[in-house]
Design a protein around this motif. Structure first.
Motif, PDB file in Angstrom:
ATOM      1  N   TYR A 192       0.860  -1.187   0.000  1.00  0.00           N
ATOM      2  CA  TYR A 192       0.000   0.000   0.000  1.00  0.00           C
ATOM      3  C   TYR A 192       0.891   1.230   0.000  1.00  0.00           C
ATOM      4  CZ  TYR A 192      -3.289  -3.552   1.563  1.00  0.00           C
ATOM      5  OH  TYR A 192      -4.040  -4.697   1.665  1.00  0.00           O
ATOM      6  N   CYS A 193       0.423   2.285  -0.633  1.00  0.00           N
ATOM      7  CA  CYS A 193       1.219   3.501  -0.782  1.00  0.00           C
ATOM      8  C   CYS A 193       0.674   4.612   0.118  1.00  0.00           C
ATOM      9  CB  CYS A 193       1.208   3.946  -2.246  1.00  0.00           C
ATOM     10  SG  CYS A 193       2.416   5.213  -2.622  1.00  0.00           S
ATOM     11  N   PHE A 194       1.588   5.352   0.740  1.00  0.00           N
ATOM     12  CA  PHE A 194       1.210   6.465   1.612  1.00  0.00           C
ATOM     13  C   PHE A 194       2.062   7.681   1.249  1.00  0.00           C
ATOM     14  CE2 PHE A 194       0.397   2.517   3.803  1.00  0.00           C
ATOM     15  CZ  PHE A 194      -0.928   2.680   4.204  1.00  0.00           C
ATOM     16  N   THR A 195       1.394   8.777   0.920  1.00  0.00           N
ATOM     17  CA  THR A 195       2.082   9.980   0.477  1.00  0.00           C
ATOM     18  C   THR A 195       1.973  11.082   1.522  1.00  0.00           C
ATOM     19  OG1 THR A 195       1.750   9.483  -1.867  1.00  0.00           O
ATOM     20  CG2 THR A 195       2.123  11.782  -1.295  1.00  0.00           C
ATOM     21  N   ALA A 225       5.781   2.973  -0.129  1.00  0.00           N
ATOM     22  CA  ALA A 225       4.964   1.791  -0.392  1.00  0.00           C
ATOM     23  C   ALA A 225       5.487   0.656   0.475  1.00  0.00           C
ATOM     24  CB  ALA A 225       5.014   1.405  -1.862  1.00  0.00           C
ATOM     25  N   LEU A 226       4.612   0.089   1.276  1.00  0.00           N
ATOM     26  CA  LEU A 226       5.007  -1.003   2.154  1.00  0.00           C
ATOM     27  C   LEU A 226       3.816  -1.888   2.433  1.00  0.00           C
ATOM     28  CD1 LEU A 226       5.433   0.347   5.801  1.00  0.00           C
ATOM     29  CD2 LEU A 226       4.143   1.491   4.038  1.00  0.00           C
ATOM     30  N   ASN A 227       4.069  -3.060   2.999  1.00  0.00           N
ATOM     31  CA  ASN A 227       2.988  -3.988   3.286  1.00  0.00           C
ATOM     32  C   ASN A 227       2.744  -4.096   4.783  1.00  0.00           C
ATOM     33  OD1 ASN A 227       5.028  -5.765   4.256  1.00  0.00           O
ATOM     34  ND2 ASN A 227       5.299  -6.605   2.198  1.00  0.00           N
ATOM     35  N   ALA A 228       1.748  -4.896   5.148  1.00  0.00           N
ATOM     36  CA  ALA A 228       1.383  -5.032   6.560  1.00  0.00           C
ATOM     37  C   ALA A 228       2.456  -5.756   7.363  1.00  0.00           C
ATOM     38  CB  ALA A 228       0.045  -5.765   6.682  1.00  0.00           C
ATOM     39  N   LEU A 248      12.405  10.905   8.484  1.00  0.00           N
ATOM     40  CA  LEU A 248      12.095   9.756   7.643  1.00  0.00           C
ATOM     41  C   LEU A 248      11.612   8.585   8.488  1.00  0.00           C
ATOM     42  CD1 LEU A 248      15.089   9.802   5.125  1.00  0.00           C
ATOM     43  CD2 LEU A 248      12.758  10.596   4.742  1.00  0.00           C
ATOM     44  N   LEU A 249      12.287   8.338   9.593  1.00  0.00           N
ATOM     45  CA  LEU A 249      11.891   7.232  10.461  1.00  0.00           C
ATOM     46  C   LEU A 249      10.501   7.469  11.038  1.00  0.00           C
ATOM     47  CD1 LEU A 249      15.243   6.545  12.361  1.00  0.00           C
ATOM     48  CD2 LEU A 249      14.201   5.164  10.567  1.00  0.00           C
ATOM     49  N   ALA A 250      10.186   8.729  11.304  1.00  0.00           N
ATOM     50  CA  ALA A 250       8.873   9.047  11.872  1.00  0.00           C
ATOM     51  C   ALA A 250       7.755   8.756  10.883  1.00  0.00           C
ATOM     52  CB  ALA A 250       8.838  10.515  12.306  1.00  0.00           C
ATOM     53  N   ILE A 251       7.933   9.167   9.631  1.00  0.00           N
ATOM     54  CA  ILE A 251       6.857   8.922   8.664  1.00  0.00           C
ATOM     55  C   ILE A 251       6.781   7.439   8.280  1.00  0.00           C
ATOM     56  CG2 ILE A 251       6.924  11.280   7.773  1.00  0.00           C
ATOM     57  CD1 ILE A 251       8.407  10.241   5.325  1.00  0.00           C
ATOM     58  N   VAL A 256       3.686   2.407   8.545  1.00  0.00           N
ATOM     59  CA  VAL A 256       3.545   1.011   8.995  1.00  0.00           C
ATOM     60  C   VAL A 256       2.214   0.812   9.707  1.00  0.00           C
ATOM     61  CG1 VAL A 256       4.412  -0.673  10.663  1.00  0.00           C
ATOM     62  CG2 VAL A 256       6.001   0.482   9.130  1.00  0.00           C
ATOM     63  N   ALA A 257       1.883   1.728  10.614  1.00  0.00           N
ATOM     64  CA  ALA A 257       0.621   1.616  11.353  1.00  0.00           C
ATOM     65  C   ALA A 257      -0.574   1.745  10.414  1.00  0.00           C
ATOM     66  CB  ALA A 257       0.573   2.679  12.449  1.00  0.00           C
ATOM     67  N   LYS A 258      -0.494   2.665   9.467  1.00  0.00           N
ATOM     68  CA  LYS A 258      -1.598   2.865   8.519  1.00  0.00           C
ATOM     69  C   LYS A 258      -1.765   1.649   7.612  1.00  0.00           C
ATOM     70  CE  LYS A 258      -2.549   7.122   9.813  1.00  0.00           C
ATOM     71  NZ  LYS A 258      -3.837   7.463  10.467  1.00  0.00           N
ATOM     72  N   ALA A 259      -0.645   1.025   7.207  1.00  0.00           N
ATOM     73  CA  ALA A 259      -0.710  -0.134   6.318  1.00  0.00           C
ATOM     74  C   ALA A 259      -1.427  -1.293   6.991  1.00  0.00           C
ATOM     75  CB  ALA A 259       0.695  -0.553   5.896  1.00  0.00           C
ATOM     76  N   GLN A 260      -1.171  -1.494   8.259  1.00  0.00           N
ATOM     77  CA  GLN A 260      -1.821  -2.594   8.972  1.00  0.00           C
ATOM     78  C   GLN A 260      -3.322  -2.366   9.078  1.00  0.00           C
ATOM     79  OE1 GLN A 260       0.587  -2.497  12.539  1.00  0.00           O
ATOM     80  NE2 GLN A 260       2.075  -3.950  11.710  1.00  0.00           N
ATOM     81  N   GLY A 261      -3.717  -1.133   9.360  1.00  0.00           N
ATOM     82  CA  GLY A 261      -5.140  -0.824   9.428  1.00  0.00           C
ATOM     83  C   GLY A 261      -5.818  -0.921   8.078  1.00  0.00           C
TER      84      GLY A 261
END
Length: 282
Positions: A192-195, A225-228, A248-251, A256-261
């Motif tokens: 999933y992608c997060f911008t 773009a990352l997975n659960a 970078l580590l913060a976003i 990661v949290a958003k991808a799991q949800g």
């Protein structure tokens, strides 16, 4: 014809609001719009919306001869089309820079990351494989079309079912769904992608899932773009805003949290739709 540039008043209003951690649509800075997924009568047809941004993804499959350099792998191609109805910025027959950027990013996220097991698409080595064509139609641009398209694409792939095929010698038989239940694709993972949009004013926090105005007034965007399973597939940065390692580590942690949800939402919607279709394949 390009849309008019944001006025000074719009720019100042947006910046002042974001400095107070307020967004024009009422969201928190790191809050994404609620995704909605609608499925068509055909397997592999999905309409995805993030707020008013809307994309339709459709999967088509046909049997072709594999390329000689990869005789044991199926083929996946991605095509995109931004309709002028999405925004006055886009024209028929003219590929925009944003369309090229989105298509390239989706190719990395959905094809090159090996989300789909290409070897499972092989029917007869050196002779016949499945060719999957993912077509994306962009219907409305209210900002962040990339994330919406990525979500629509992976959901369409997960929703699609290929017909059962029987091979006897060199003879290939394709069974319609009315005779034998079709098979889901072999999917290794679901990216999933997060911008995030960043601004030149350091007092303005980054915002997730930017609206069209936020995206146009930002100094740069970063897409992850990352997975659960917390595996990063693609990291892409546009614009000249420097980011510290801690930023970078913060976003990444947020993504990661958003991808799991988001993964749970997708699985629930797919389960609901498949439950309503099982009678078709009994």
């Amino acid at each position: 014809m390009r849309p008019p540039s944001p006025s000074i008043v719009e720019k100042e209003f947006l910046y002042n609001s974001l400095k107070e951690s307020l967004r024009i649509d009422g969201r928190e800075p790191l809050e994404m719009r609620e995704p909605t997924l609608s499925f068509g009568p055909e397997l592999g047809w999905v309409e995805c919306s993030l707020g008013k941004t809307k994309v339709i993804a459709q999967i088509e499959a046909k049997i072709v001869r594999p390329p000689p350099e990869r005789p044991l792998e199926g083929i996946i191609t991605i095509h995109s089309e931004i309709s002028p109805t999405a925004s006055s910025e886009y024209e028929f027959g003219r590929t925009s820079e944003e369309e090229v950027t989105i298509t390239r990013m989706l190719d990395k996220v959905l094809r090159r990351s090996d989300a789909i097991d290409k070897e499972s698409l092989c029917i007869l080595a050196n002779q016949r494989v499945w060719h999957l064509r993912l077509t994306l139609h962009f219907l409305a641009d209210a900002g962040n079309m990339l994330d919406c398209a990525c979500l629509a694409g992976i959901v369409a792939l997960k929703h699609f079912r290929r017909p059962e095929v029987e091979v006897i010698g060199d003879e290939i038989t394709i069974y319609p769904p009315s005779e034998r239940a079709p098979f889901p694709l072999a999917i290794h993972h679901s990216p999933y992608c997060f911008t995030f949009a960043f601004f030149s004013d350091a007092t303005i926090p980054p915002v997730l899932d930017p609206s069209q105005l936020e995206q146009r007034l930002s100094a740069g965007v970063t897409s992850i773009a990352l997975n659960a399973q917390k595996e990063i597939c693609v990291f892409q940065k546009f614009g000249g805003v420097p980011l510290l390692p801690k930023d970078l580590l913060a976003i990444i942690d947020i993504a990661v949290a958003k991808a799991q949800g988001l993964h749970q939402i997708v699985e629930n919607r797919l389960k609901e739709d498949w439950s309503s279709r099982t009678v078709e394949f009994r």
